[in-house]
Design a protein around this motif. Structure first.
Motif, short mmCIF file in Angstrom:
data_model
loop_
_atom_site.label_atom_id
_atom_site.label_comp_id
_atom_site.label_asym_id
_atom_site.label_seq_id
_atom_site.Cartn_x
_atom_site.Cartn_y
_atom_site.Cartn_z
N SER A 99 9.58 6.45 -3.44
CA SER A 99 8.26 6.00 -2.98
C SER A 99 8.41 4.98 -1.87
O SER A 99 9.27 4.09 -1.94
N LEU A 100 7.58 5.14 -0.85
CA LEU A 100 7.60 4.24 0.30
C LEU A 100 6.25 3.51 0.37
O LEU A 100 5.20 4.12 0.18
N TYR A 101 6.30 2.21 0.63
CA TYR A 101 5.10 1.38 0.67
C TYR A 101 5.04 0.63 1.99
O TYR A 101 6.07 0.25 2.55
N ASP A 102 3.82 0.38 2.44
CA ASP A 102 3.59 -0.54 3.54
C ASP A 102 3.52 -1.94 2.95
O ASP A 102 2.81 -2.17 1.96
N TYR A 103 4.26 -2.87 3.53
CA TYR A 103 4.23 -4.27 3.08
C TYR A 103 3.66 -5.13 4.17
O TYR A 103 4.16 -5.12 5.30
N ALA A 143 0.86 -1.18 0.00
CA ALA A 143 0.00 0.00 0.00
C ALA A 143 0.90 1.23 0.00
O ALA A 143 1.83 1.32 0.81
N GLY A 144 0.64 2.15 -0.90
CA GLY A 144 1.47 3.35 -0.99
C GLY A 144 1.35 4.18 0.28
O GLY A 144 0.26 4.43 0.78
N LEU A 145 2.50 4.59 0.83
CA LEU A 145 2.51 5.39 2.06
C LEU A 145 2.91 6.83 1.79
O LEU A 145 2.30 7.76 2.30
N ASN A 146 3.97 7.01 1.00
CA ASN A 146 4.56 8.34 0.86
C ASN A 146 5.41 8.38 -0.40
O ASN A 146 6.12 7.41 -0.69
N THR A 147 5.34 9.46 -1.13
CA THR A 147 6.23 9.67 -2.27
C THR A 147 6.81 11.08 -2.20
O THR A 147 6.08 12.05 -1.96
N ILE A 148 8.12 11.16 -2.35
CA ILE A 148 8.80 12.46 -2.39
C ILE A 148 9.24 12.71 -3.82
O ILE A 148 10.09 12.00 -4.36
N GLU A 149 8.63 13.71 -4.46
CA GLU A 149 9.05 14.11 -5.81
C GLU A 149 10.31 14.95 -5.70
O GLU A 149 10.54 15.62 -4.70
N ALA A 187 3.36 -12.73 -10.10
CA ALA A 187 3.17 -11.36 -9.63
C ALA A 187 1.75 -11.22 -9.06
O ALA A 187 0.79 -11.68 -9.67
N VAL A 188 1.64 -10.62 -7.88
CA VAL A 188 0.34 -10.46 -7.25
C VAL A 188 -0.09 -9.00 -7.18
O VAL A 188 -1.25 -8.70 -6.89
N GLN A 189 0.84 -8.09 -7.47
CA GLN A 189 0.49 -6.67 -7.42
C GLN A 189 1.46 -5.86 -8.26
O GLN A 189 2.65 -6.17 -8.34
N THR A 190 0.95 -4.81 -8.89
CA THR A 190 1.78 -3.89 -9.66
C THR A 190 1.52 -2.48 -9.17
O THR A 190 0.37 -2.04 -9.09
N MET A 191 2.60 -1.77 -8.79
CA MET A 191 2.50 -0.39 -8.32
C MET A 191 3.05 0.54 -9.41
O MET A 191 4.11 0.29 -9.97
N SER A 192 2.33 1.62 -9.66
CA SER A 192 2.71 2.52 -10.76
C SER A 192 2.89 3.95 -10.28
O SER A 192 2.40 4.90 -10.90
N SER A 193 3.60 4.12 -9.17
CA SER A 193 3.77 5.46 -8.62
C SER A 193 4.88 6.25 -9.32
O SER A 193 4.97 7.46 -9.16
N HIS A 194 5.73 5.57 -10.09
CA HIS A 194 6.84 6.26 -10.77
C HIS A 194 6.50 6.56 -12.22
O HIS A 194 5.73 5.85 -12.87
N LYS A 195 7.15 7.62 -12.73
CA LYS A 195 6.92 8.05 -14.11
C LYS A 195 8.09 7.67 -15.02
O LYS A 195 8.11 8.04 -16.20
N ASP A 196 9.07 6.97 -14.47
CA ASP A 196 10.23 6.59 -15.27
C ASP A 196 10.82 5.30 -14.69
O ASP A 196 10.27 4.72 -13.76
N GLN A 197 11.95 4.87 -15.25
CA GLN A 197 12.57 3.60 -14.85
C GLN A 197 12.80 3.52 -13.34
O GLN A 197 13.21 4.49 -12.72
N VAL A 198 12.54 2.33 -12.78
CA VAL A 198 12.72 2.10 -11.35
C VAL A 198 14.05 1.38 -11.13
O VAL A 198 14.18 0.20 -11.42
N TRP A 199 15.02 2.11 -10.59
CA TRP A 199 16.39 1.60 -10.49
C TRP A 199 16.69 0.87 -9.18
O TRP A 199 17.67 0.14 -9.08
N GLY A 200 15.84 1.08 -8.18
CA GLY A 200 16.13 0.44 -6.90
C GLY A 200 14.88 0.10 -6.13
O GLY A 200 13.93 0.90 -6.09
N VAL A 201 14.85 -1.09 -5.53
CA VAL A 201 13.81 -1.48 -4.57
C VAL A 201 14.50 -2.14 -3.39
O VAL A 201 15.50 -2.83 -3.56
N ALA A 202 13.96 -1.92 -2.18
CA ALA A 202 14.58 -2.53 -0.99
C ALA A 202 13.54 -2.67 0.12
O ALA A 202 12.84 -1.71 0.45
N PHE A 203 13.47 -3.89 0.68
CA PHE A 203 12.65 -4.12 1.86
C PHE A 203 13.43 -3.67 3.10
O PHE A 203 14.64 -3.84 3.18
N ARG A 204 12.68 -3.13 4.06
CA ARG A 204 13.33 -2.77 5.32
C ARG A 204 13.74 -4.03 6.05
O ARG A 204 12.96 -4.99 6.11
#
Length: 321
Positions: free
Chosen positions: A316-320, A4-10, A277-294
């Motif tokens: 972008s920060l998500y609740d997992y 679930a999307g939590l926060n995005t900093i542009e 795949a069980v979910q697709t998030m589209s909060s970015h407008k360009d290539q996604v270079w990094g993802v990391a779980f806390r």
């Protein structure tokens, strides 16, 4: 499992954000986020609110990788300027500057105990291992050419090393190359063990499962995610769904899910038991270079977190859960 999307900093940085990692909590503070950008800076953020805590400069070209020591006290940033800067997270004081000629450096990771930093050597077709007590170079692991490659590949460009991952016990190191091969090394003996094959385009991200010590996941420009038995040398599964390059990947701390970021501008969550795949998030407008779980173990916080960074300069920060 759900995001679930939590926060995005542009405009989190002035240029593309290519690197992200979590800084584990310490006795004196909660976990933090580190991001690295082509604007030559590394930024430190309070994790849930994405409030900027500090900006580190010191590189003269874009930052392509950031890594944090398991203690949460020190971190490292790697740049296209061929230098790795090791610094104190709290004070930003430089602890060491590692030079990695003759080529730029790419991904790097600390081993599980924090005693060694592995740095993918790009065009030098090698991985350098640095002692984190003395910051002296321990060994340079040269990536051999796969036997199946054509003689015309001898130029070495195919051996360009992009990604690294440590096994859970820190004994083995896997590294992914531009030609799609994955090389596995016995670190203590500085010995090449074998290749893992199946990809035919650059392998940009690697991660060992936190619950199955032999299982290694890989993400490639061929739009596929592979599961390998890294000791048995066998491909045990493949997943696809992105419409373009898979640039980044991470495994959830409980080992049940995988997150991927792609040049198709999406973040996907994968159920590893279903291999789908069980979910697709589209909060970015360009290539996604990094993802990391806390990482696990956050005091007083039950919810998991996932972060993603992009060419669109945002975080972008998500609740997992």
């Amino acid at each position: 499992m759900k995001l679930a999307g939590l926060n995005t900093i542009e405009n989190a940085h002035e240029e593309s954000v290519w690197a992200v990692t979590w800084v584990p909590e310490t006795d004196s503070r909660p976990p933090l986020l580190l991001t690295g950008s082509l604007d030559e800076s590394v930024k430190i953020w309070e994790s849930d609110d994405l409030i900027l805590k500090g900006t580190n400069t010191g590189h003269c070209l874009g930052v392509v990788s950031v890594a944090c020591h398991p203690s949460g006290v020190i971190a490292a940033s790697a740049s296209l300027d061929s230098f790795v800067r090791v610094f104190d997270v709290e004070t930003n004081a430089t602890i060491a500057t590692l030079e990695a000629p003759p080529s730029e450096v790419w991904q790097m990771k600390f081993d599980p105990k924090g005693t060694v930093l592995a740095v993918a050597g790009g065009g030098s077709a090698s991985v350098k291992l640095w002692d984190t007590a003395t910051w002296q170079l321990i060994v340079t692991l040269s990536v051999p050419r796969p036997e199946s490659s054509k003689p015309s590949d001898k130029g070495g460009s195919g051996k360009f090393v992009l990604s690294v991952a440590w096994s859970l016990d820190g004994r083995n190191l896997a590294c992914g190359s531009m030609d799609g091969t994955i090389s596995v090394f016995d670190v203590a003996r500085a010995k090449f063990l074998h290749h893992l094959e199946g990809h035919f385009m650059p392998v940009r991200s690697l991660a060992y499962s936190p619950i199955h010590p032999r299982v290694l996941y890989s993400a490639s420009d061929d739009a596929h995610i592979h599961m390998y038995d890294a000791e048995g040398k066998s491909l045990v599964g493949a997943m696809s769904g992105h419409s373009s390059w898979v640039l980044s990947m991470d495994v959830s701390p409980d080992g049940t899910a995988l997150a991927t970021g792609s040049s198709d501008r999406t973040v996907r969550l994968w159920d590893l038991s279903m291999r789908a795949a069980v979910q697709t998030m589209s909060s970015h407008k360009d290539q996604v270079w990094g993802v990391a779980f806390r990482p696990p173990g956050v005091t007083g916080v039950r919810a998991g977190r996932l972060v993603s960074v992009s060419d669109d300069k945002s975080i972008s920060l998500y609740d997992y859960s």
